[in-house]
Motif scaffolding. Structure first.
Motif, PDB file in Angstrom:
ATOM      1  N   VAL A 157      34.522  37.554 111.495  1.00  0.00           N
ATOM      2  CA  VAL A 157      34.997  36.647 112.544  1.00  0.00           C
ATOM      3  C   VAL A 157      33.828  35.969 113.240  1.00  0.00           C
ATOM      4  N   ALA A 158      32.759  36.743 113.505  1.00  0.00           N
ATOM      5  CA  ALA A 158      31.590  36.169 114.178  1.00  0.00           C
ATOM      6  C   ALA A 158      30.952  35.071 113.344  1.00  0.00           C
ATOM      7  N   SER A 159      30.865  35.297 112.023  1.00  0.00           N
ATOM      8  CA  SER A 159      30.242  34.295 111.156  1.00  0.00           C
ATOM      9  C   SER A 159      31.137  33.083 110.931  1.00  0.00           C
ATOM     10  N   SER A 160      32.427  33.184 111.288  1.00  0.00           N
ATOM     11  CA  SER A 160      33.358  32.070 111.064  1.00  0.00           C
ATOM     12  C   SER A 160      33.575  31.232 112.312  1.00  0.00           C
ATOM     13  N   HIS A 161      32.939  31.614 113.426  1.00  0.00           N
ATOM     14  CA  HIS A 161      33.156  30.883 114.671  1.00  0.00           C
ATOM     15  C   HIS A 161      32.735  29.424 114.561  1.00  0.00           C
ATOM     16  N   ALA A 162      31.633  29.167 113.897  1.00  0.00           N
ATOM     17  CA  ALA A 162      31.146  27.785 113.794  1.00  0.00           C
ATOM     18  C   ALA A 162      32.148  26.920 113.040  1.00  0.00           C
ATOM     19  N   LYS A 163      32.685  27.442 111.923  1.00  0.00           N
ATOM     20  CA  LYS A 163      33.671  26.697 111.131  1.00  0.00           C
ATOM     21  C   LYS A 163      34.957  26.482 111.925  1.00  0.00           C
ATOM     22  N   ALA A 164      35.353  27.515 112.702  1.00  0.00           N
ATOM     23  CA  ALA A 164      36.562  27.386 113.496  1.00  0.00           C
ATOM     24  C   ALA A 164      36.394  26.337 114.585  1.00  0.00           C
ATOM     25  N   THR A 165      35.219  26.290 115.189  1.00  0.00           N
ATOM     26  CA  THR A 165      34.967  25.313 116.251  1.00  0.00           C
ATOM     27  C   THR A 165      35.044  23.897 115.709  1.00  0.00           C
ATOM     28  N   VAL A 166      34.465  23.679 114.534  1.00  0.00           N
ATOM     29  CA  VAL A 166      34.516  22.343 113.920  1.00  0.00           C
ATOM     30  C   VAL A 166      35.958  21.923 113.665  1.00  0.00           C
ATOM     31  N   SER A 167      36.819  22.885 113.282  1.00  0.00           N
ATOM     32  CA  SER A 167      38.221  22.578 112.967  1.00  0.00           C
ATOM     33  C   SER A 167      39.107  22.589 114.203  1.00  0.00           C
ATOM     34  N   GLY A 168      38.540  22.894 115.365  1.00  0.00           N
ATOM     35  CA  GLY A 168      39.334  22.928 116.585  1.00  0.00           C
ATOM     36  C   GLY A 168      40.262  24.126 116.654  1.00  0.00           C
ATOM     37  N   VAL A 169      39.870  25.218 115.999  1.00  0.00           N
ATOM     38  CA  VAL A 169      40.688  26.427 115.955  1.00  0.00           C
ATOM     39  C   VAL A 169      40.088  27.475 116.875  1.00  0.00           C
ATOM     40  N   GLN A 170      40.924  28.115 117.660  1.00  0.00           N
ATOM     41  CA  GLN A 170      40.491  29.212 118.529  1.00  0.00           C
ATOM     42  C   GLN A 170      40.573  30.512 117.725  1.00  0.00           C
ATOM     43  N   LEU A 171      39.434  31.183 117.579  1.00  0.00           N
ATOM     44  CA  LEU A 171      39.349  32.409 116.776  1.00  0.00           C
ATOM     45  C   LEU A 171      39.295  33.602 117.715  1.00  0.00           C
ATOM     46  N   VAL A 172      40.283  34.526 117.574  1.00  0.00           N
ATOM     47  CA  VAL A 172      40.414  35.669 118.480  1.00  0.00           C
ATOM     48  C   VAL A 172      40.312  36.951 117.675  1.00  0.00           C
ATOM     49  N   ASN A 221      37.901  35.688 102.862  1.00  0.00           N
ATOM     50  CA  ASN A 221      38.915  34.831 102.237  1.00  0.00           C
ATOM     51  C   ASN A 221      40.083  34.573 103.192  1.00  0.00           C
ATOM     52  N   LEU A 222      40.538  35.637 103.861  1.00  0.00           N
ATOM     53  CA  LEU A 222      41.723  35.512 104.706  1.00  0.00           C
ATOM     54  C   LEU A 222      41.433  34.681 105.950  1.00  0.00           C
ATOM     55  N   VAL A 223      40.292  34.916 106.594  1.00  0.00           N
ATOM     56  CA  VAL A 223      39.950  34.136 107.782  1.00  0.00           C
ATOM     57  C   VAL A 223      39.690  32.682 107.409  1.00  0.00           C
ATOM     58  N   SER A 224      39.003  32.472 106.284  1.00  0.00           N
ATOM     59  CA  SER A 224      38.737  31.097 105.835  1.00  0.00           C
ATOM     60  C   SER A 224      40.044  30.357 105.562  1.00  0.00           C
ATOM     61  N   ASN A 225      41.004  31.036 104.893  1.00  0.00           N
ATOM     62  CA  ASN A 225      42.297  30.400 104.638  1.00  0.00           C
ATOM     63  C   ASN A 225      43.017  30.066 105.940  1.00  0.00           C
ATOM     64  N   ALA A 226      42.988  30.998 106.903  1.00  0.00           N
ATOM     65  CA  ALA A 226      43.677  30.767 108.180  1.00  0.00           C
ATOM     66  C   ALA A 226      43.123  29.542 108.889  1.00  0.00           C
ATOM     67  N   ILE A 227      41.800  29.363 108.831  1.00  0.00           N
ATOM     68  CA  ILE A 227      41.189  28.197 109.477  1.00  0.00           C
ATOM     69  C   ILE A 227      41.511  26.925 108.696  1.00  0.00           C
ATOM     70  N   LYS A 228      41.397  27.008 107.354  1.00  0.00           N
ATOM     71  CA  LYS A 228      41.638  25.819 106.529  1.00  0.00           C
ATOM     72  C   LYS A 228      43.070  25.317 106.677  1.00  0.00           C
ATOM     73  N   PHE A 229      44.030  26.243 106.743  1.00  0.00           N
ATOM     74  CA  PHE A 229      45.425  25.832 106.784  1.00  0.00           C
ATOM     75  C   PHE A 229      45.942  25.659 108.208  1.00  0.00           C
ATOM     76  N   SER A 230      45.009  25.452 109.148  1.00  0.00           N
ATOM     77  CA  SER A 230      45.352  25.041 110.516  1.00  0.00           C
ATOM     78  C   SER A 230      44.623  23.737 110.794  1.00  0.00           C
TER      79      SER A 230
END
Length: 579
Positions: free
Chosen positions: A442-457, A479-488
């Motif tokens: 989750v920590a390593s995915s924060h940057a990708k989530a921020t770019v996509s406008g997704v709040q990661l909890v 894989n699961l976190v990446s999919n969740a961000i991509k499909f939002s």
């Protein structure tokens, strides 16, 4: 639908005997006489029915004349008695001569009404010795009363009164106690008979109509049953999927042509244990493990178990994985009786040998190509590291890092293809904190989530120690976190949870993205599957993340499941054993 052993059995359709086929010969015999009587009266015209109804009275009058000739011959010489007999004769001739079918309905009632008057004249002309002839009124009274029209009852009573009044007036008989009593009580008795006959006739008529309607409904149901039976025969004879119907004890009820023409299936490979010395056997999906008798598809289905698309191999035990082995996808559905009890099962066998071999060939091809790609990619990455470590390339260092990053991504895809093709992944198990692994992803995915406008909890219980392969589980969570961000794509919220449930560690990744419908969920763990929405919106991916995650999780002895709804998001849950 033909039965086993009956003439004219259709090839490819075999039916077992059923208890519902009871012997109906006895009821048919009981109704045979009634059918003949109905047919006789139905063949008569209106005139014939009038003659038949008049005939009992006419025969009785003939018998009275014969008795009078023997016991009271002087009565036959009485002109009044002769006139009364002539009236009876005329009424019988009239009933036979008049075309009643051309007259208004109910016109024939004049015959029984005049019969009553004629009986009165016969009784009066015969004197006291013939008072018993009043009983003959029963014939015309019943005739008039059995009509569904209540006016027949009234006419019957009126005719009875006329049978006492008119003859007495015609013969100018003096009033006496006997005739007065007869005038009063005879109509009362006949009225009671008329009402009783009318009620009984009405009841019988309604019962008969009910039976006729039931017979019609039964005939319609039988015709519909025959139509559906022929349709079922046609369908079962046409489809190339073997169909086997068994009762709750595993006995044959029905099979189709596809089953009976398949040597492997008919050789008892799928119906029960192979006889001693018999070579055909049934094996599990690995092609080598024999299926025990209690786990044969028909045995499981007969016991009420339901299953879908289970893979079995049938063939020679010594053939192993040779050409004689044949693959079948087996599905079973239970049948219930009217009262809800288990009544048997329908089992289908789809021969998928060619499909399995084609998929195996595809996987072998993918694995071979992937191995061929991994070797040069590894070499490219090695040389890139050397170039980046050497001085003098600072002006193209950024471009080289882009090449290195894409090469690492391509190598990851190749490794995924190899893992998918082999359907097994080598794991190095050790005690690790699953919550910490999920938190690091989750920590390593924060940057990708921020770019996509997704709040990661992140919502975890720490620590959650389990025996896992840390690298592989990090890959699953990634894989699961990446999919969740991509499909939002429109932003939203992704929640990563982890907690302990008894002897298992449960992790879930939930998003509020585009979601999937039921059909897409069924294929979500299929290799290379991508939903229509992801293709339309150009969401990147190869359709390998979930299949690889499933392989890794199941390699740990765990399970992975998915719950989703279109437009409401998706939740993927991973359950792992602690040890």
């Amino acid at each position: 639908m033909s039965r086993t052993g009956e003439p004219g059995v259709e090839p490819g359709l075999r039916h077992g005997a059923g208890p519902e086929l009871a012997d109906r010969s006895e009821p048919a015999g009981k109704s045979h006489l009634a059918d003949k009587v109905d047919a006789f009266f139905g063949s008569l015209g209106e005139r014939g029915r009038v003659i038949v109804r008049q005939l009992p009275l006419s025969i009785t009058v003939v018998l009275v004349v014969a008795a009078a000739r023997v016991f009271h011959p002087d009565t036959l010489a009485d002109a009044r008695f002769q006139l009364a007999l002539l009236a009876h004769t005329a009424l019988f001739v009239l009933s036979a001569a008049v075309p009643w079918g051309r007259l208004p309905r109910g016109a024939y009632a004049v015959i029984p009404a005049l019969d009553c008057v004629a009986i009165g004249f016969t009784r009066e002309a015969g004197g006291p010795n013939f008072n018993v002839l009043s009983l003959l009124l029963v014939f015309p009274v019943i005739w008039l009363s059995v009509d569904r029209n209540r006016a027949g009852v009234i006419l019957a009573v009126a005719s009875t009164v006329l049978s006492t009044v008119v003859p007495a007036a015609a013969f100018a008989a003096l009033p006496a106690q006997g005739p007065v009593l007869r005038t009063i009580f005879l109509p009362l008795v006949m009225a009671a008979i008329a009402v009783t006959a009318h009620v009984v006739a009405g009841t019988l008529y309604r019962q008969r109509q009910t039976l006729v309607r039931k017979d019609e409904a039964l005939a319609e149901a039988a015709a519909e049953s025959l139509r559906r039976q022929r349709l079922l025969d046609a369908v079962l004879s046409t489809v190339n999927v073997a169909v086997w119907v068994v009762d709750d004890e595993g006995r044959d009820v029905l099979t189709n042509k596809a089953l009976e023409t398949d040597a492997a299936l008919c050789g008892a490979a799928l119906s029960g244990p192979a006889p001693s010395g018999s070579r055909p056997r049934l094996f599990q999906a690995d092609r080598t493990t024999p299926v025990p008798p209690e786990n044969f598809p028909t045995a499981r289905a007969a016991a009420g178990e339901t299953f879908t698309d289970e893979l079995y191999w049938a063939g020679d035990y010594d053939a192993g994985e040779g050409e004689e082995m044949r693959a079948y996808s087996v599905t079973a559905r239970a049948m219930s009786s009217v009262n809800g009890n288990h009544a048997g099962a329908v089992i289908t066998f789809a021969e998928v040998t060619a499909l399995i071999r084609a998929l195996s060939a595809k996987d072998n091809f993918v694995a071979t190509v992937s191995h061929e790609l991994r070797t040069p990619l590894t070499s490219i990455l090695g040389y890139l590291e050397l170039v980046l470590d050497e001085p003098g390339h600072e002006d193209i260092a950024e471009e080289l890092r882009i090449v290195q990053r894409n090469a690492h991504h391509l190598l990851g895809l190749v490794n995924d293809l190899i893992a998918i093709a082999s359907e097994r992944i080598e794991l190095t198990l050790q005690d690790a904190d699953v919550a910490g692994l999920l938190a690091s992803v989750v920590a390593s995915s924060h940057a990708k989530a921020t770019v996509s406008g997704v709040q990661l909890v992140l919502d975890v219980e720490e620590p959650l120690t389990a025996r896992v392969d840390p690298g592989r589980m990090r890959q699953v969570f990634g894989n699961l976190v990446s999919n969740a961000i991509k499909f939002s794509p429109d932003g939203g919220r992704v929640i990563a949870r982890a907690h302990r449930a008894n002897s298992r560690v449960v992790c879930s990744i939930s998003d509020t993205g585009i979601g999937m419908d039921g059909q897409e969920q069924e294929q979500a763990f299929t290799k290379f599957f991508r939903s229509a929405r992801s293709r339309e919106t150009a969401i990147p991916g190869a359709g390998l993340g979930l299949p690889i995650s499933k392989t890794i999780v199941e390699g740990h002895g765990g399970s992975i499941s998915l719950r989703s709804a279109p437009g409401k998001g998706t939740t993927v849950t991973v359950s792992l054993p602690v040890s």
